[in-house]
Design an enzyme around this catalytic site. Structure first.
Site, mmCIF file in Angstrom:
data_model
loop_
_atom_site.group_PDB
_atom_site.id
_atom_site.type_symbol
_atom_site.label_atom_id
_atom_site.label_comp_id
_atom_site.label_asym_id
_atom_site.label_seq_id
_atom_site.Cartn_x
_atom_site.Cartn_y
_atom_site.Cartn_z
ATOM 1 N N LYS A 1 24.606 18.734 12.848
ATOM 2 C CA LYS A 1 23.299 19.169 12.335
ATOM 3 C C LYS A 1 22.740 18.107 11.388
ATOM 4 O O LYS A 1 21.590 17.713 11.496
ATOM 5 C CB LYS A 1 23.460 20.519 11.626
ATOM 6 C CG LYS A 1 22.186 21.069 11.074
ATOM 7 C CD LYS A 1 22.355 22.462 10.504
ATOM 8 C CE LYS A 1 21.074 22.857 9.774
ATOM 9 N NZ LYS A 1 21.123 24.186 9.199
ATOM 10 N N GLU B 1 33.689 13.514 9.063
ATOM 11 C CA GLU B 1 34.613 13.603 10.203
ATOM 12 C C GLU B 1 33.919 13.155 11.489
ATOM 13 O O GLU B 1 34.441 12.341 12.258
ATOM 14 C CB GLU B 1 35.107 15.054 10.392
ATOM 15 C CG GLU B 1 36.002 15.573 9.289
ATOM 16 C CD GLU B 1 35.231 16.258 8.163
ATOM 17 O OE1 GLU B 1 34.035 15.949 7.966
ATOM 18 O OE2 GLU B 1 35.840 17.083 7.471
ATOM 19 N N GLU C 1 32.964 31.619 6.060
ATOM 20 C CA GLU C 1 31.989 30.684 5.500
ATOM 21 C C GLU C 1 30.696 31.438 5.137
ATOM 22 O O GLU C 1 30.017 31.087 4.180
ATOM 23 C CB GLU C 1 31.690 29.532 6.476
ATOM 24 C CG GLU C 1 30.988 28.357 5.825
ATOM 25 C CD GLU C 1 31.004 27.081 6.674
ATOM 26 O OE1 GLU C 1 31.930 26.266 6.535
ATOM 27 O OE2 GLU C 1 30.073 26.903 7.471
ATOM 28 N N LYS D 1 34.595 17.836 -0.707
ATOM 29 C CA LYS D 1 33.998 16.611 -0.133
ATOM 30 C C LYS D 1 33.716 15.608 -1.254
ATOM 31 O O LYS D 1 33.981 14.413 -1.118
ATOM 32 C CB LYS D 1 32.655 16.937 0.540
ATOM 33 C CG LYS D 1 32.721 17.685 1.836
ATOM 34 C CD LYS D 1 31.318 17.639 2.477
ATOM 35 C CE LYS D 1 31.029 18.828 3.334
ATOM 36 N NZ LYS D 1 29.631 18.915 3.753
ATOM 37 N N GLY E 1 24.562 26.039 10.841
ATOM 38 C CA GLY E 1 25.610 25.391 11.640
ATOM 39 C C GLY E 1 26.468 26.378 12.414
ATOM 40 O O GLY E 1 26.717 26.214 13.613
ATOM 41 N N ARG E 2 26.922 27.431 11.733
ATOM 42 C CA ARG E 2 27.829 28.382 12.411
ATOM 43 C C ARG E 2 27.088 29.357 13.322
ATOM 44 O O ARG E 2 27.710 30.247 13.907
ATOM 45 C CB ARG E 2 28.705 29.100 11.377
ATOM 46 C CG ARG E 2 27.947 29.775 10.262
ATOM 47 C CD ARG E 2 28.858 30.157 9.103
ATOM 48 N NE ARG E 2 28.104 30.637 7.961
ATOM 49 C CZ ARG E 2 27.591 29.865 7.015
ATOM 50 N NH1 ARG E 2 27.768 28.565 7.078
ATOM 51 N NH2 ARG E 2 26.930 30.394 6.008
ATOM 52 N N HIS F 1 55.100 38.609 19.540
ATOM 53 C CA HIS F 1 56.418 37.984 19.378
ATOM 54 C C HIS F 1 56.450 37.066 18.166
ATOM 55 O O HIS F 1 57.330 36.201 18.061
ATOM 56 C CB HIS F 1 56.786 37.229 20.656
ATOM 57 C CG HIS F 1 56.852 38.157 21.833
ATOM 58 N ND1 HIS F 1 57.987 38.857 22.162
ATOM 59 C CD2 HIS F 1 55.894 38.555 22.707
ATOM 60 C CE1 HIS F 1 57.738 39.627 23.210
ATOM 61 N NE2 HIS F 1 56.463 39.465 23.557
#
Ligand code: F6P
Length: 544
Positions: free
Chosen positions: A199, A205, A345, A504, A259-260, A376
């Protein structure tokens, strides 16, 4: 302190109900009421929501309807739809719903980008879009993180049954070089297309991975190849151009898409490449159908509303700090991760919209794993660990991949788990069982306590007719709106994410110290020692 909702009659009523119901057991609620499933379930458009195994009563539902009004959920829905800047701290509208508006109401800019996505998918899939050396594209690598990764990655996996065999879509997110390096290891540059999805187009990253991918491509095919092997998806077209991606290869979206909440925008491009544009459109249609339901259904029949109630009830009134998301569908294995970002978030906040501390618990820790794998691993703790862990089972009536026998067994396991969590097993039942198995009395006495299950562990089951793009769109929009409703009730802004900034900021300060460009100063002893240890190791490796 943000406390208005807690002062409302509806909130007080819920607190009173929780207190009065403290000693009720789900098993008794079912024994006393043959109607329980009918009263605490909703069926809508291929989706069955069974919440009868939650510790709720009809009075809880009635109080929820009052809380819906007290929190002014209808008013907030109207404000969102009108494009008001309900994301106050970022001064932005919240309009991901506009991305799946498919009628003449659809915004022209949305239609324009969708049209370009459709043409691009057709070109790549049909072979009109070729790599720089004239070869067909066989592999797509989406480089993005958070909302520019989790949604498309989850949907691509969920729709694996629809994936176009000629095109493999992979996802790289992590800053750790292992992610990109292992992905590139079996790819050929001349047949690989990168989608750089961000965005902001400034995320460390993504930009680092994109630069490394670019270097890998340029090393093999030369600088001129970038135009045929890189496309971008972003709201920041200036940064995209600076990176060197041709504006004609750029797909825009807008600051009113969080963003999400962005998989419905051009961020969904890798989905469309993987499953075909027509299936991407069906995904949008499913989400839009859920939007219409959310906007119009009354609170007691509103699917996102009921999911919001369940979480609020478990978190704020019964004291649960977490929720396990347990999809009995391998295709939905990434759903817990996706929901972690969506819910944690969005609603992991300590101050309200007014900047004052909230006085109730907000988002739970969301975690989970696909069934039956989780059985399990951690189900032992859910059954006998003594913690309140509300569970959310998601299952499909019809399998998306069929092999004889598998699906009935999968569903039997899913339903058995929710039954066991609800019912539990008393000491007497454990004793009777052991006795019937022929054990001696002393053995029965010794083993029976280990076989006791307290039960009363609340769960919800969402049963989908099938996992097609439309149903998946509905499901994800359901969770989006549920998250929104919770934020409204808690009085928080679900659409900002200031909590990710601090780390950050500090990382930017530590990087030159780690690289040895700056002395290690003004740090606490732990951080200084950790950096020192890494520098020492690097120096030792350099001198050997
Ligand atoms: O984690 C913080 C965040 O801003 C998310 O909200 C977002 O989805 C992610 O980073 C990626 O941001 P971008 O798409 O701008 O690279």
């Amino acid at each position: 302190m943000t406390s208005s909702i807690q002062a409302s009659n509806a909130w007080r009523k819920l607190a009173e109900l929780a207190e009065n119901q403290r000693n009720l057991h789900l098993r008794d609620l079912f024994n006393a009421d043959a109607q329980r499933f009918a009263d605490f379930s909703l069926a809508h458009d291929g989706l069955l929501l069974d919440y009868s195994k939650q510790r709720l009563s009809r009075e809880t539902l009635a109080a929820w309807c009052d809380l819906w009004q007290s929190a002014d959920v209808p008013g907030w829905i109207a404000r969102m739809r009108a494009g008001e800047h309900i994301n106050g701290s970022e001064d932005r509208a919240v309009l991901h719903i506009a991305l799946r508006e498919r009628s003449s109401e659809a915004r022209p800019e949305v239609r324009e980008v969708l049209g370009r996505m459709r043409d691009f998918c057709a070109a790549v899939q049909g072979g009109a879009w070729l790599g720089a050396s004239g070869e067909r594209i066989t592999d797509i690598v989406n480089i993005g993180i958070g909302g520019s990764d989790l949604g498309p990655r989850m949907i691509t996996q969920a729709l694996a049954a629809q994936c176009q065999p000629a095109l493999r879509v992979r996802y790289v997110a992590n800053l750790d070089a292992a992610d990109l390096a292992t992905t590139l290891a079996d790819l050929q540059p001349q047949r690989t297309l990168f989608v750089v999805a961000s965005k902001t187009f400034t995320t460390q990253e993504t930009m680092t991975n994109a630069r490394s991918a670019r270097a890998w491509l340029v090393a093999a095919l030369g600088e001129a190849a970038v135009a045929r092997h890189f496309v971008a998806v972003s709201t920041n077209l200036a940064e995209v151009a600076k990176f060197g991606i041709d504006p004609t290869n750029t797909f825009a979206f807008w600051d009113w898409v969080g963003g999400r909440f962005s998989l419905w925008s051009a961020i969904g491009l890798p989905i469309a490449l993987a499953v075909g544009f027509a299936n991407f459109e069906r995904l949008l249609d499913g989400a839009h159908a859920m939007d219409r339901h959310f906007f119009s259904a009354p609170p007691e029949r509103n699917l996102p509303g009921i999911l919001a109630l369940i979480d609020i009830w478990n978190i704020d009134f019964l004291g649960a700090g977490n929720r396990a998301v347990l999809p009995y569908s391998q295709s939905l294995a990434l759903l817990p991760r996706y929901l972690q970002q969506l819910e944690m978030e969005s609603n992991g906040k300590r101050v309200g919209r007014d900047g004052q501390p909230v006085s109730c618990a907000t988002a739970p820790v969301v975690w989970g794993e696909a069934g039956t794998n989780g059985q399990h691993a951690f189900y032992q703790l859910i059954h006998q660990g003594g913690r309140l862990i509300p569970c959310e089972f998601i299952a499909l009536k019809e399998a998306d991949f069929s092999l004889p026998g598998h699906h009935a067994m999968l569903l039997a396991n899913c339903f058995a788990q929710s039954e066991a969590l609800m019912r539990g097993k008393t000491l007497q039942e454990a004793r009777d069982e052991l006795h019937s198995a022929g054990l001696a009395a002393d053995k029965v006495a010794q083993l029976a306590p280990f076989k006791v299950f307290p039960g009363n562990q609340p769960s919800t089951t969402l049963l989908l007719d099938r996992l097609d793009p439309c149903a998946l769109g509905q499901l994800i929009a359901l969770y989006e709106h549920k998250t929104f409703v919770q934020g409204i009730v808690w009085g928080i802004n679900s659409f900002d994410q200031w909590g990710v900034e601090y780390g950050k900021q500090l990382a930017a300060r530590l990087l030159p110290m780690l690289e040895g460009a700056q002395p290690i100063t003004a740090l606490d002893s732990s951080t200084a020692a950790l950096i020192g240890a890494c520098r020492q190791a690097k120096n030792a490796a350099g001198s050997s």
